[in-house]
Design an enzyme around this catalytic site. Structure first.
Site, PDB file in Angstrom:
ATOM      1  N   LYS A 158     -14.653  -3.395   8.558  1.00 20.40           N
ATOM      2  CA  LYS A 158     -14.926  -3.280   7.574  1.00 20.40           C
ATOM      3  C   LYS A 158     -16.464  -1.841   8.256  1.00 20.40           C
ATOM      4  O   LYS A 158     -16.496  -0.660   7.980  1.00 20.40           O
ATOM      5  CB  LYS A 158     -14.659  -3.155   6.768  1.00 20.40           C
ATOM      6  CG  LYS A 158     -13.600  -2.817   5.820  1.00 20.40           C
ATOM      7  CD  LYS A 158     -13.342  -4.599   4.647  1.00 20.40           C
ATOM      8  CE  LYS A 158     -11.368  -4.484   4.330  1.00 20.40           C
ATOM      9  NZ  LYS A 158     -11.729  -5.798   3.265  1.00 20.40           N
TER      10      LYS A 158
ATOM     11  N   ASP B 240     -12.270  -9.151   9.400  1.00 21.68           N
ATOM     12  CA  ASP B 240     -11.882  -8.199   8.151  1.00 21.68           C
ATOM     13  C   ASP B 240     -13.378  -7.774   8.004  1.00 21.68           C
ATOM     14  O   ASP B 240     -13.351  -6.261   7.837  1.00 21.68           O
ATOM     15  CB  ASP B 240     -11.358  -9.243   7.187  1.00 21.68           C
ATOM     16  CG  ASP B 240     -10.692  -8.195   6.641  1.00 21.68           C
ATOM     17  OD1 ASP B 240      -9.815  -6.707   6.624  1.00 21.68           O
ATOM     18  OD2 ASP B 240     -11.117  -7.275   5.332  1.00 21.68           O
TER      19      ASP B 240
ATOM     20  N   VAL C 106       0.844  -0.942   0.026  1.00 16.49           N
ATOM     21  CA  VAL C 106       0.244  -0.353   0.128  1.00 16.49           C
ATOM     22  C   VAL C 106       0.669   1.071   0.151  1.00 16.49           C
ATOM     23  O   VAL C 106       1.002   2.008  -0.495  1.00 16.49           O
ATOM     24  CB  VAL C 106      -0.523  -0.119   0.765  1.00 16.49           C
ATOM     25  CG1 VAL C 106      -1.246   1.383   1.540  1.00 16.49           C
ATOM     26  CG2 VAL C 106      -2.065  -1.545   1.536  1.00 16.49           C
TER      27      VAL C 106
ATOM     28  N   GLU D 195      -5.551 -11.506   4.271  1.00 17.85           N
ATOM     29  CA  GLU D 195      -4.795 -10.947   5.805  1.00 17.85           C
ATOM     30  C   GLU D 195      -3.447 -11.888   5.551  1.00 17.85           C
ATOM     31  O   GLU D 195      -3.199 -13.057   5.458  1.00 17.85           O
ATOM     32  CB  GLU D 195      -5.936 -10.570   6.396  1.00 17.85           C
ATOM     33  CG  GLU D 195      -6.804  -9.575   6.621  1.00 17.85           C
ATOM     34  CD  GLU D 195      -6.435  -8.591   6.122  1.00 17.85           C
ATOM     35  OE1 GLU D 195      -6.191  -7.569   7.013  1.00 17.85           O
ATOM     36  OE2 GLU D 195      -6.462  -7.550   4.986  1.00 17.85           O
TER      37      GLU D 195
ATOM     38  N   GLY E 294      -5.270  -4.071  -3.070  1.00 19.86           N
ATOM     39  CA  GLY E 294      -3.770  -4.090  -3.548  1.00 19.86           C
ATOM     40  C   GLY E 294      -3.487  -2.870  -4.187  1.00 19.86           C
ATOM     41  O   GLY E 294      -4.236  -1.380  -2.919  1.00 19.86           O
TER      42      GLY E 294
ATOM     43  N   VAL F 181     -11.802   0.970   3.572  1.00 21.88           N
ATOM     44  CA  VAL F 181     -12.872   0.716   3.868  1.00 21.88           C
ATOM     45  C   VAL F 181     -13.320   0.434   2.797  1.00 21.88           C
ATOM     46  O   VAL F 181     -12.905   1.297   1.760  1.00 21.88           O
ATOM     47  CB  VAL F 181     -14.405   1.202   4.308  1.00 21.88           C
ATOM     48  CG1 VAL F 181     -15.456   0.432   4.056  1.00 21.88           C
ATOM     49  CG2 VAL F 181     -13.772   1.043   6.045  1.00 21.88           C
TER      50      VAL F 181
ATOM     51  N   ARG G 289      10.747  -1.673   7.931  1.00 20.29           N
ATOM     52  CA  ARG G 289      11.425  -2.883   8.871  1.00 20.29           C
ATOM     53  C   ARG G 289      12.859  -3.184   7.934  1.00 20.29           C
ATOM     54  O   ARG G 289      13.778  -3.436   8.620  1.00 20.29           O
ATOM     55  CB  ARG G 289      10.585  -3.659   8.707  1.00 20.29           C
ATOM     56  CG  ARG G 289       9.541  -3.888  10.608  1.00 20.29           C
ATOM     57  CD  ARG G 289       9.103  -5.013  10.892  1.00 20.29           C
ATOM     58  NE  ARG G 289       8.236  -5.866   9.160  1.00 20.29           N
ATOM     59  CZ  ARG G 289       7.073  -6.556   9.487  1.00 20.29           C
ATOM     60  NH1 ARG G 289       6.035  -6.009  11.235  1.00 20.29           N
ATOM     61  NH2 ARG G 289       6.520  -7.059   8.580  1.00 20.29           N
TER      62      ARG G 289
HETATM   63  N1  HSE Z   1      -7.665  -9.684   2.756  1.00 19.70           N
HETATM   64  C1  HSE Z   1      -9.100  -7.872   2.938  1.00 19.70           C
HETATM   65  C2  HSE Z   1      -9.454  -8.449   1.874  1.00 19.70           C
HETATM   66  C3  HSE Z   1      -8.145  -7.362   2.028  1.00 19.70           C
HETATM   67  O1  HSE Z   1      -9.634  -9.740   1.851  1.00 19.70           O
HETATM   68  O2  HSE Z   1     -10.780  -7.907   1.229  1.00 19.70           O
HETATM   69  C4  HSE Z   1      -8.248  -5.706   1.956  1.00 19.70           C
HETATM   70  O3  HSE Z   1      -9.266  -4.540   2.807  1.00 19.70           O
END
Ligand code: HSE
Length: 445
Positions: free
Chosen positions: A204, A200, A14, A189, A301, A131, A45
């Site tokens: 959102k 996840d 990102v 993730e 992405g 989101v 890192r």
């Molecule tokens: N792991 C998340 C997805 C990435 O598959 O939507 C984007 O938030």
């Protein structure tokens, strides 16, 4: 004019998207902002790996030095995880810097305290990229739909989960097989249970619901159910009934409270949302004035997420010159006008249901099951009995000594969840029911 200086925390997928977009589109962006924007510093890192990217950015492993740097105007967090991201953002805010973050878990779980700190320091926290990746859904909810009382929203907001369900439906592949591919393709993730167990999506949904209904962030109030128990059988039966199974996040404001839930859902196949496939995301929002509106695009992405982050950076640049009272409130509504809606508990949720039972193929079984629904006042919309399979129970055996077992699929009309739970308990107590009942919610949207 002096360029606005961005400090990036994280230069992974990102972060690189943000750096690339700001560089490639610098002239176009300056035409919008009236000021150039430069990523001047980035904390990473692995210094050598970041330097190998050969970007014109000062690289450091000392993230603290960026959030404390008086020359940095805006801190952009793309590192993910809870710590040290949370502490770093608090420090940036305390140092009077506007903050942009893609960290959905951080906003969903710690957003109220972060936003409070930002108000105290007269800075903004922006989180569009947290989101639905590149879809500008926060902007739409916060500004484009500001005339409306938003009644409900429903979204496919996890690309990995949608990829898995799409592949199961279209290619008949198994859950485990598709998940392995999603991981290999980098959609999932770091901990894929966040995707498949709905955490996840719950992050959102909590964020969208706050902005839609004007209430503090309430991640703990989201009922969360994953897709790991969805079988190919269910996908096929749903298809025969004219539905697709999607992992949906749904927020609905009712007279008596708010429902926040993430779960697999049967959606009529004709709905646009039912046809959102692969890793794409989509959110359907219903406002009282505008009616239904649909937002679709890449949910993850490098550059799609970077697109949302850069849009937030552009807004933050405008905040540099705007008094707090002239900014769009961070949760869309005035801070002193956020309301404490009642959060409804699962027994009070309203939904239709798909139930799959496995029953011994004996006379009267179906009548007993439908009698349970009748007595509880639950209306059945459709019923479908499939071909029998054999089981080696002793009862009512045929010539081979096995008892045929039939899958029975039921669709109910909309009913309180507490009532459907009672029906399932009673059905499961029947000796003629051979397996736990599968229950999937149905939403007509
Ligand atoms: N792991 C998340 C997805 C990435 O598959 O939507 C984007 O938030």
């Amino acid at each position: 004019m002096k360029p606005v200086s961005i400090g990036l925390l994280g230069l992974g997928t990102v972060g690189q998207g943000v750096a690339n977009i700001l560089l490639r589109n610098s002239a176009e962006i300056e035409r919008r902002t009236g000021r150039p924007i430069r990523v001047t510093r980035a904390a990473v890192r692995n210094q050598a790996k970041a330097e190998a990217l050969a970007l014109d950015i000062d690289i450091t492993t000392d993230a603290d030095s960026i959030v404390s740097d008086p020359d940095i105007d805006i801190v952009c967090e793309a590192m993910g995880g809870e710590e040290p991201a949370l502490q770093l953002l608090h420090k940036a805010i305390a140092n009077g810097k506007h903050v942009v973050t893609a960290n959905k878990a951080l906003i969903a779980v710690h957003g109220n305290e972060l936003l409070e700190a930002a108000r105290d320091s007269n800075v903004s926290v922006s989180y569009e990229s947290a989101v639905a990746g590149g879809i500008p859904i926060i902007k739409a909810l916060r500004e484009g739909l500001a005339a409306n009382r938003i009644q409900w929203l429903a979204g496919i907001i996890n690309g990995t989960g949608n990829f898995i369900l799409s592949e199961m439906a279209e290619k008949g592949r198994s859950f485990a097989d598709v998940l392995a591919e999603a991981q290999a393709l980098g959609y999932a993730e770091a901990d894929p249970t966040f995707d498949v167990e709905g955490i996840d999506a719950a992050h959102k949904l909590a964020i969208m619901a706050s902005v839609a209904f004007g209430m503090p962030l309430q991640f703990d109030a989201v009922y969360t159910e994953g897709i790991s128990h969805v079988t190919r059988e269910d996908v096929e039966f749903a298809d025969e009934l004219g539905y697709r199974i999607k992992h949906l996040g749904l927020a609905r404001k009712r007279q008596d409270g708010v429902e926040l839930r993430v779960h697999p859902t049967l959606i009529p196949e004709k709905r646009l949302l039912a046809n959102v496939n692969g890793v794409m995301n989509a959110v359907l929002v219903h406002g009282d004035a505008v009616g239904p509106t649909l937002y679709y695009g890449a949910g993850a992405g490098s550059e799609p997420t970077g697109s949302a982050m850069v849009a937030d950076i552009i807004d933050a640049v405008r905040c540099l010159h705007a008094e707090p009272a002239h900014r769009v409130p961070m949760l869309a509504f005035q801070d002193d006008a956020l309301s404490s809606h009642v959060m409804l508990d699962t027994p009070d949720y309203l939904s239709a249901y798909y139930l799959r039972l496995h029953a011994l193929d004996q006379p009267g079984v179906l009548a007993t099951v439908t009698d349970i629904f009748g007595k509880l006042g639950i209306s059945i919309e459709a019923i479908m009995q499939k071909e029998p399979a054999m089981a080696d129970s002793g009862e009512a055996a045929d010539e081979s000594g096995e008892v045929p077992i039939v899958p029975i699929i039921l669709l109910t009309r909309r009913v309180r969840e507490g009532l459907i739970e009672q029906a399932i308990d009673r059905i499961q107590a029947l000796t003629t029911i051979t397996q736990p009942v599968t229950r999937i919610r149905v939403e007509s949207l």
